[in-house]
Scaffold this motif. Structure first.
Motif, PDB file in Angstrom:
ATOM      1  N   MET A   1       0.825  -1.193   0.000  1.00  0.00           N
ATOM      2  CA  MET A   1       0.000   0.000   0.000  1.00  0.00           C
ATOM      3  C   MET A   1       0.874   1.263   0.000  1.00  0.00           C
ATOM      4  O   MET A   1       0.605   2.192  -0.739  1.00  0.00           O
ATOM      5  CB  MET A   1      -0.925   0.005   1.194  1.00  0.00           C
ATOM      6  CG  MET A   1      -1.775   1.233   1.260  1.00  0.00           C
ATOM      7  SD  MET A   1      -3.243   0.839   2.166  1.00  0.00           S
ATOM      8  CE  MET A   1      -4.053   2.354   2.164  1.00  0.00           C
ATOM      9  N   ALA A   2       1.915   1.299   0.819  1.00  0.00           N
ATOM     10  CA  ALA A   2       2.794   2.459   0.863  1.00  0.00           C
ATOM     11  C   ALA A   2       3.499   2.642  -0.473  1.00  0.00           C
ATOM     12  O   ALA A   2       3.722   3.766  -0.913  1.00  0.00           O
ATOM     13  CB  ALA A   2       3.818   2.311   1.982  1.00  0.00           C
ATOM     14  N   PHE A   3       3.837   1.520  -1.119  1.00  0.00           N
ATOM     15  CA  PHE A   3       4.488   1.594  -2.419  1.00  0.00           C
ATOM     16  C   PHE A   3       3.556   2.226  -3.451  1.00  0.00           C
ATOM     17  O   PHE A   3       3.981   3.048  -4.262  1.00  0.00           O
ATOM     18  CB  PHE A   3       4.930   0.202  -2.879  1.00  0.00           C
ATOM     19  CG  PHE A   3       5.659   0.225  -4.182  1.00  0.00           C
ATOM     20  CD1 PHE A   3       6.961   0.699  -4.260  1.00  0.00           C
ATOM     21  CD2 PHE A   3       5.047  -0.225  -5.344  1.00  0.00           C
ATOM     22  CE1 PHE A   3       7.643   0.730  -5.463  1.00  0.00           C
ATOM     23  CE2 PHE A   3       5.713  -0.194  -6.548  1.00  0.00           C
ATOM     24  CZ  PHE A   3       7.018   0.282  -6.612  1.00  0.00           C
ATOM     25  N   ASP A   4       2.277   1.850  -3.435  1.00  0.00           N
ATOM     26  CA  ASP A   4       1.295   2.432  -4.352  1.00  0.00           C
ATOM     27  C   ASP A   4       1.154   3.935  -4.129  1.00  0.00           C
ATOM     28  O   ASP A   4       1.034   4.701  -5.084  1.00  0.00           O
ATOM     29  CB  ASP A   4      -0.074   1.768  -4.190  1.00  0.00           C
ATOM     30  CG  ASP A   4      -0.077   0.327  -4.671  1.00  0.00           C
ATOM     31  OD1 ASP A   4       0.806  -0.036  -5.479  1.00  0.00           O
ATOM     32  OD2 ASP A   4      -0.951  -0.437  -4.240  1.00  0.00           O
ATOM     33  N   LEU A   5       1.183   4.336  -2.880  1.00  0.00           N
ATOM     34  CA  LEU A   5       1.094   5.758  -2.549  1.00  0.00           C
ATOM     35  C   LEU A   5       2.304   6.508  -3.089  1.00  0.00           C
ATOM     36  O   LEU A   5       2.178   7.576  -3.686  1.00  0.00           O
ATOM     37  CB  LEU A   5       0.981   5.944  -1.035  1.00  0.00           C
ATOM     38  CG  LEU A   5       0.825   7.365  -0.528  1.00  0.00           C
ATOM     39  CD1 LEU A   5      -0.472   7.978  -1.052  1.00  0.00           C
ATOM     40  CD2 LEU A   5       0.835   7.380   0.984  1.00  0.00           C
ATOM     41  N   LEU A   6       3.470   5.931  -2.907  1.00  0.00           N
ATOM     42  CA  LEU A   6       4.704   6.554  -3.392  1.00  0.00           C
ATOM     43  C   LEU A   6       4.731   6.623  -4.916  1.00  0.00           C
ATOM     44  O   LEU A   6       5.062   7.663  -5.488  1.00  0.00           O
ATOM     45  CB  LEU A   6       5.925   5.789  -2.881  1.00  0.00           C
ATOM     46  CG  LEU A   6       7.283   6.332  -3.319  1.00  0.00           C
ATOM     47  CD1 LEU A   6       7.462   7.756  -2.824  1.00  0.00           C
ATOM     48  CD2 LEU A   6       8.393   5.445  -2.819  1.00  0.00           C
ATOM     49  N   THR A   7       4.368   5.546  -5.590  1.00  0.00           N
ATOM     50  CA  THR A   7       4.381   5.571  -7.054  1.00  0.00           C
ATOM     51  C   THR A   7       3.339   6.531  -7.592  1.00  0.00           C
ATOM     52  O   THR A   7       3.570   7.201  -8.607  1.00  0.00           O
ATOM     53  CB  THR A   7       4.160   4.170  -7.652  1.00  0.00           C
ATOM     54  OG1 THR A   7       2.932   3.628  -7.179  1.00  0.00           O
ATOM     55  CG2 THR A   7       5.316   3.244  -7.337  1.00  0.00           C
ATOM     56  N   GLY A   8       2.204   6.634  -6.917  1.00  0.00           N
ATOM     57  CA  GLY A   8       1.188   7.609  -7.321  1.00  0.00           C
ATOM     58  C   GLY A   8       1.691   9.028  -7.173  1.00  0.00           C
ATOM     59  O   GLY A   8       1.465   9.885  -8.045  1.00  0.00           O
ATOM     60  N   PHE A   9       2.401   9.291  -6.093  1.00  0.00           N
ATOM     61  CA  PHE A   9       2.967  10.624  -5.876  1.00  0.00           C
ATOM     62  C   PHE A   9       3.976  10.961  -6.961  1.00  0.00           C
ATOM     63  O   PHE A   9       3.959  12.051  -7.533  1.00  0.00           O
ATOM     64  CB  PHE A   9       3.628  10.700  -4.497  1.00  0.00           C
ATOM     65  CG  PHE A   9       4.377  11.972  -4.266  1.00  0.00           C
ATOM     66  CD1 PHE A   9       3.691  13.138  -3.955  1.00  0.00           C
ATOM     67  CD2 PHE A   9       5.752  12.023  -4.397  1.00  0.00           C
ATOM     68  CE1 PHE A   9       4.375  14.333  -3.759  1.00  0.00           C
ATOM     69  CE2 PHE A   9       6.451  13.204  -4.204  1.00  0.00           C
ATOM     70  CZ  PHE A   9       5.751  14.367  -3.887  1.00  0.00           C
ATOM     71  N   VAL A  10       4.864  10.026  -7.264  1.00  0.00           N
ATOM     72  CA  VAL A  10       5.888  10.257  -8.295  1.00  0.00           C
ATOM     73  C   VAL A  10       5.226  10.469  -9.648  1.00  0.00           C
ATOM     74  O   VAL A  10       5.606  11.375 -10.403  1.00  0.00           O
ATOM     75  CB  VAL A  10       6.897   9.090  -8.339  1.00  0.00           C
ATOM     76  CG1 VAL A  10       7.821   9.200  -9.539  1.00  0.00           C
ATOM     77  CG2 VAL A  10       7.700   9.043  -7.045  1.00  0.00           C
TER      78      VAL A  10
END
Length: 56
Positions: A1-10
């Protein structure tokens, strides 16, 4: 989930940079050049956002 948030931000950060570049580029066009593209100067920002931030 944190990875999805980070990739969405990028992804959104990259898209915002593209929007800024496109707005800058189109602001340097003449009114006649914008008309050839089917745009008025007041539509530049919304067109750039619509192109780079598609509904998800």
């Amino acid at each position: 989930m944190a990875f999805d948030l980070l990739t969405g931000f990028v992804r959104d950060f990259r898209a915002s940079r593209k929007v800024a570049g496109e707005i800058t580029r189109m602001n340097h066009l003449s009114d006649a050049q914008l008309a050839d593209l089917g745009l008025e100067r007041s539509e530049i920002t919304s067109r750039a956002f619509a192109r780079h931030f598609k509904r998800r």
